[in-house]
Design an enzyme around this catalytic site. Structure first.
Site, PDB file in Angstrom:
ATOM      1  N   ASN A 111      37.905  -7.697  -6.238  1.00 42.91           N
ATOM      2  CA  ASN A 111      36.951  -7.006  -5.369  1.00 42.91           C
ATOM      3  C   ASN A 111      35.966  -6.199  -6.200  1.00 42.91           C
ATOM      4  O   ASN A 111      36.295  -5.705  -7.279  1.00 42.91           O
ATOM      5  CB  ASN A 111      37.691  -6.114  -4.354  1.00 42.91           C
ATOM      6  CG  ASN A 111      37.875  -4.688  -4.846  1.00 42.91           C
ATOM      7  OD1 ASN A 111      36.954  -3.868  -4.786  1.00 42.91           O
ATOM      8  ND2 ASN A 111      39.070  -4.395  -5.350  1.00 42.91           N
ATOM      9  N   ASN A 175      34.255  -0.337  -9.978  1.00 42.63           N
ATOM     10  CA  ASN A 175      33.112  -0.835  -9.219  1.00 42.63           C
ATOM     11  C   ASN A 175      32.027   0.209  -8.949  1.00 42.63           C
ATOM     12  O   ASN A 175      31.048  -0.071  -8.273  1.00 42.63           O
ATOM     13  CB  ASN A 175      33.596  -1.431  -7.895  1.00 42.63           C
ATOM     14  CG  ASN A 175      34.568  -2.575  -8.127  1.00 42.63           C
ATOM     15  OD1 ASN A 175      34.326  -3.433  -8.973  1.00 42.63           O
ATOM     16  ND2 ASN A 175      35.681  -2.573  -7.412  1.00 42.63           N
ATOM     17  N   THR A 176      32.208   1.435  -9.464  1.00 48.31           N
ATOM     18  CA  THR A 176      31.168   2.450  -9.437  1.00 48.31           C
ATOM     19  C   THR A 176      30.764   2.703 -10.880  1.00 48.31           C
ATOM     20  O   THR A 176      31.577   3.199 -11.661  1.00 48.31           O
ATOM     21  CB  THR A 176      31.672   3.764  -8.797  1.00 48.31           C
ATOM     22  OG1 THR A 176      32.016   3.501  -7.427  1.00 48.31           O
ATOM     23  CG2 THR A 176      30.617   4.844  -8.850  1.00 48.31           C
ATOM     24  N   LYS A 215      44.476   9.245 -10.438  1.00 52.23           N
ATOM     25  CA  LYS A 215      44.671   7.793 -10.468  1.00 52.23           C
ATOM     26  C   LYS A 215      43.905   7.175 -11.627  1.00 52.23           C
ATOM     27  O   LYS A 215      42.690   7.366 -11.749  1.00 52.23           O
ATOM     28  CB  LYS A 215      44.213   7.159  -9.148  1.00 52.23           C
ATOM     29  CG  LYS A 215      44.537   5.672  -9.038  1.00 52.23           C
ATOM     30  CD  LYS A 215      44.293   5.171  -7.631  1.00 52.23           C
ATOM     31  CE  LYS A 215      44.712   3.708  -7.476  1.00 52.23           C
ATOM     32  NZ  LYS A 215      44.577   3.243  -6.090  1.00 52.23           N
ATOM     33  N   ASN A 244      44.981   1.368 -10.970  1.00 46.97           N
ATOM     34  CA  ASN A 244      43.986   0.710 -10.133  1.00 46.97           C
ATOM     35  C   ASN A 244      43.883  -0.755 -10.549  1.00 46.97           C
ATOM     36  O   ASN A 244      44.736  -1.268 -11.279  1.00 46.97           O
ATOM     37  CB  ASN A 244      42.636   1.423 -10.281  1.00 46.97           C
ATOM     38  CG  ASN A 244      41.798   1.369  -9.018  1.00 46.97           C
ATOM     39  OD1 ASN A 244      41.649   0.307  -8.417  1.00 46.97           O
ATOM     40  ND2 ASN A 244      41.240   2.498  -8.623  1.00 46.97           N
TER      41      ASN A 244
END
Length: 362
Positions: A111, A175-176, A215, A244
């Site tokens: 993702n 993804n950031t 995390k 993650n």
């Protein structure tokens, strides 16, 4: 009846585009159409942590319920706790679609969602409206366009302080752009100084302490683990979530595996579990760990605990195994406790951490 329907529905969900399948799942849970566990989890699976009593150590990872739509349904499925988010101060759409890709043969997902969520206000309204029940954590993040990302995390703690059982500070999404830079020791010091100071200010006002979990990604270089662990110990964080998704592609092949984004599911299991064990060893077992990544059976859940986890979270495993996986994991963990003559699953935490920490990442 609902157990049978969930089994029949799985092929249909896998036939849908991934985000459409996810939305349908959330709507079904909102309607209360989900299987309940046949019996409560065994008493041996209770976990006493942070002044809270978790009925069992299993939860669903952040990303499943970004906007606090179904925390009670997650608990109703038999999970010992729920975690909503990742939520950011402002609503944001995330990255352009398509951005979720199944690797069915590998039981994996890639993702690149990018913290798509409806913002603090939407999630907070739902959490305030629900009756207090169970343990519900809030996973907080930063907006992609934020000029001060640390301030976004502090804003999350401020906003949800009265409704969160605990907080997870998510600095590990791939993804950031630039978010994982907060994992560097210097940036981590700055982040934790402000987060913990904000919590201390709440406590000084007479409000209860809320546990803070950080995390991390499974892609941290081995030489950085000790320094990062030292920073976490220095700031007295309450927990560490490992891990993650990964930018690596262990055990994943084919054109879909080349898609950008974070990989989750079965191929992540070894890398995430090795990193979990290394963090456990580096912190001397002093900080409770949440084991995440590749849990899709009772055996993999037990391995996470033996590597150093106190709590567990899964997500991709549910896509391929269905909600019945939760009860199967409970049964396997209870059987392991009975077979080893222990009265609590906590007694197995870290039992094989040295062995796991010595393994290669992939």
């Amino acid at each position: 009846m609902l157990n049978a329907l969930s089994i029949l529905a799985r092929p249909m969900l896998l036939a849908l585009e991934p985000e459409a399948a996810h939305e349908l799942t959330l709507r079904t849970l909102e309607l209360g159409l989900y299987p309940r566990p046949p019996s409560p989890a065994a008493r041996s699976l209770e976990v006493a942590l942070w002044g809270l009593t978790f009925p069992n150590p299993l939860g669903i990872a952040a990303g499943f319920d970004k906007d606090a739509r179904v925390p009670d349904a997650v608990l109703g499925l038999g999970c010992g706790f729920a975690e909503i988010g990742t939520t950011t101060p402002k609503a944001q759409p995330g990255n352009p679609a398509p951005r979720v890709f199944r690797l069915v043969s590998e039981k994996a997902v890639i993702n690149r969602l990018g913290f798509n969520n409806a913002g603090h206000a939407a999630a907070l309204a739902r959490l305030r409206a629900r009756a207090p029940r169970g343990i519900v954590g809030v996973n907080i993040g930063a907006n992609k366009d934020s000029a001060d990302r640390i301030a976004d995390y502090v804003a999350g703690l401020d906003a949800f302080y009265d409704v969160a059982s605990y907080f997870t500070v998510n600095i590990s999404s791939p993804n950031t752009p630039g978010l994982r830079d907060l994992q560097s020791p210097e940036a981590l010091d700055a982040l934790l100084s402000r987060i913990m100071a904000a919590r201390d200010a709440k406590i000084a006002e007479g409000r209860p302490s809320r546990p803070v979990v950080v995390k991390f990604a499974p892609d941290i270089a081995q030489e950085d683990v000790a320094e990062i662990a030292a920073a976490l110990l220095r700031h007295r964080v309450d927990g560490i979530a490992v891990s993650n998704t990964t930018l690596a592609r262990p055990g994943a092949a084919g054109p879909t595996a080349a898609e950008a984004g974070g990989l989750s599911g079965r191929p992540l299991f070894c890398r995430a579990t090795v990193m979990l064990a290394r963090v456990y060893r580096a912190t001397g077992g002093q900080v409770p760990l949440i084991g995440i990544g590749g849990i899709d059976s009772g055996e993999t859940a037990l391995a996470k605990i033996e590597a150093g986890a106190t709590l567990l979270q899964l997500y991709t495993g549910l896509i391929y195994e269905g909600p019945g996986l939760i009860a199967r994991i409970h049964a396997h963990l209870a059987k392991a406790c009975a077979g080893r003559g222990v009265t609590s699953i906590a007694q197995l935490t870290g039992a094989r951490s040295e062995e796991w920490a010595a393994k290669p990442l992939d």
